[in-house]
Design a protein around this motif. Structure first.
Motif, PDB file in Angstrom:
ATOM      1  N   ASN A  15       0.830  -1.200   0.000  1.00 19.30           N
ATOM      2  CA  ASN A  15       0.000   0.000   0.000  1.00 19.30           C
ATOM      3  C   ASN A  15       0.868   1.255   0.000  1.00 19.30           C
ATOM      4  O   ASN A  15       1.951   1.278   0.591  1.00 19.30           O
ATOM      5  N   LYS A  16       0.382   2.299  -0.613  1.00 20.56           N
ATOM      6  CA  LYS A  16       1.105   3.566  -0.645  1.00 20.56           C
ATOM      7  C   LYS A  16       0.876   4.358   0.644  1.00 20.56           C
ATOM      8  O   LYS A  16       1.788   5.060   1.117  1.00 20.56           O
ATOM      9  N   TYR A  17      -0.315   4.229   1.241  1.00 21.36           N
ATOM     10  CA  TYR A  17      -0.685   5.128   2.331  1.00 21.36           C
ATOM     11  C   TYR A  17      -0.672   4.452   3.701  1.00 21.36           C
ATOM     12  O   TYR A  17       0.053   4.871   4.595  1.00 21.36           O
TER      13      TYR A  17
ATOM     14  N   ASN B  73      -1.104   0.606   6.064  1.00 16.56           N
ATOM     15  CA  ASN B  73      -0.988  -0.847   5.951  1.00 16.56           C
ATOM     16  C   ASN B  73      -2.216  -1.591   6.462  1.00 16.56           C
ATOM     17  O   ASN B  73      -2.294  -2.810   6.329  1.00 16.56           O
TER      18      ASN B  73
ATOM     19  N   ASP C  76      -5.352   1.098  -0.448  1.00 14.95           N
ATOM     20  CA  ASP C  76      -5.356   2.438  -1.027  1.00 14.95           C
ATOM     21  C   ASP C  76      -6.704   2.730  -1.687  1.00 14.95           C
ATOM     22  O   ASP C  76      -7.212   3.857  -1.610  1.00 14.95           O
TER      23      ASP C  76
ATOM     24  N   GLN D 133      -1.479  14.207   1.788  1.00 18.63           N
ATOM     25  CA  GLN D 133      -1.025  13.692   0.501  1.00 18.63           C
ATOM     26  C   GLN D 133      -2.123  12.881  -0.184  1.00 18.63           C
ATOM     27  O   GLN D 133      -2.330  12.989  -1.401  1.00 18.63           O
ATOM     28  N   ALA D 134      -2.844  12.087   0.591  1.00 15.21           N
ATOM     29  CA  ALA D 134      -3.909  11.263   0.009  1.00 15.21           C
ATOM     30  C   ALA D 134      -5.011  12.133  -0.579  1.00 15.21           C
ATOM     31  O   ALA D 134      -5.529  11.857  -1.673  1.00 15.21           O
TER      32      ALA D 134
ATOM     33  N   ASP E  35      -3.734  13.704  -3.774  1.00 16.30           N
ATOM     34  CA  ASP E  35      -3.727  12.720  -4.855  1.00 16.30           C
ATOM     35  C   ASP E  35      -5.133  12.492  -5.384  1.00 16.30           C
ATOM     36  O   ASP E  35      -5.344  12.365  -6.603  1.00 16.30           O
TER      37      ASP E  35
END
Length: 254
Positions: free
Chosen positions: A3-5, A7, A11, A201-202, A205
């Motif tokens: 996952n980018k964001y 755990n 995402d 950031q999420a 995005d």
């Protein structure tokens, strides 16, 4: 693929939660007409104090009140955001108007989520305790929680005490702060902090990938201003007249 964001949720689930909240913001802000603005009676006594004590002109005063109404609506959606985030954790699900907000799939946990610690009066607290106790009695392995996302302290403790003159306690009914509940469901002590950390950031995005832009058309101030000019009343007097003309003497507003 990692996952980018976070755990503890995917995402895709995180982006869906952000999208749902964005829709709530958009809906709350879209076309606040005079009719919608008047849905709840406007407290023009308070607005009079606001104007004088905060040195606000009438246009700023009404814009501030419109934003207050929008903010009140959005606050309710923030609690839903947390429910959706938590419902995406493996082993748990949302209640979807089933009487609880979050439950363990194996029925070992039930929770009612409040975004702030002070959103309930004594009658609401009593009703909530009784509801949680009923779940605990029905599901003998279940622990049941009153979750306060924004609490005054960090805690996970039995909920007992006097409510409306009655003593309440149950061996499996608890109250818990937001950080501790996120920890309980994820096994990650800093899960709530990590959500806070990645949100800027999420959200950026999400907005960068959003194709359409919704245009806002808040017409309330324009409508009220036009009607105040035609009636030769101040904006505040016009609002007062349109909300309270049936009160004794208020039909004489000039």
């Amino acid at each position: 693929m990692a996952n980018k964001y976070l755990n503890f949720i995917s995402d895709e689930h995180l982006m869906k939660c952000i999208e749902n909240l964005h829709k709530s913001y958009t809906k709350a802000k879209a076309n606040v007409s005079k009719k919608k603005f008047y849905n709840n009676k406007i407290d023009t006594i308070k607005l009079t104090f606001d104007a004088k004590f905060n040195d606000l002109d009438e246009e700023t005063l009404i814009k501030t009140e419109i934003n207050r109404q929008i903010d009140k609506s959005i606050n309710n959606s923030i609690g839903t955001f947390h429910e959706q985030i938590l419902g995406g954790i493996r082993g748990f699900e949302m209640g979807n108007l089933s009487g609880f907000d979050i439950k363990a799939i194996d029925n070992t946990l039930f929770a009612d989520i409040k975004n702030k610690h002070n959103t309930m009066n004594s009658s609401s607290a009593e009703s909530l305790f009784q509801k949680l106790a009923k779940y605990a009695d029905t599901y003998k392995q279940a622990k049941c929680y009153w979750v306060q996302i924004l609490a005054k302290n960090s805690f996970n403790e039995s909920w007992f005490g006097e409510i409306n003159g009655k003593e309440y306690s149950h061996s499996r009914v608890y109250k818990i702060s937001g950080d501790q509940f996120y920890k309980l469901l994820t096994g990650n002590e800093n899960a709530f902090f990590e959500l806070y950390t990645i949100l800027p950031q999420a959200i950026s995005d999400y907005l960068a990938n959003k194709k359409e832009d919704e245009s806002m058309n808040n017409s309330a101030l324009e409508e009220i201003t036009k009607s105040s000019i035609s009636s030769k009343r101040s904006i505040l007097d016009k609002i007062t007249f349109e909300n309270y003309a049936y009160y004794s003497g208020f039909d004489k507003l000039k």
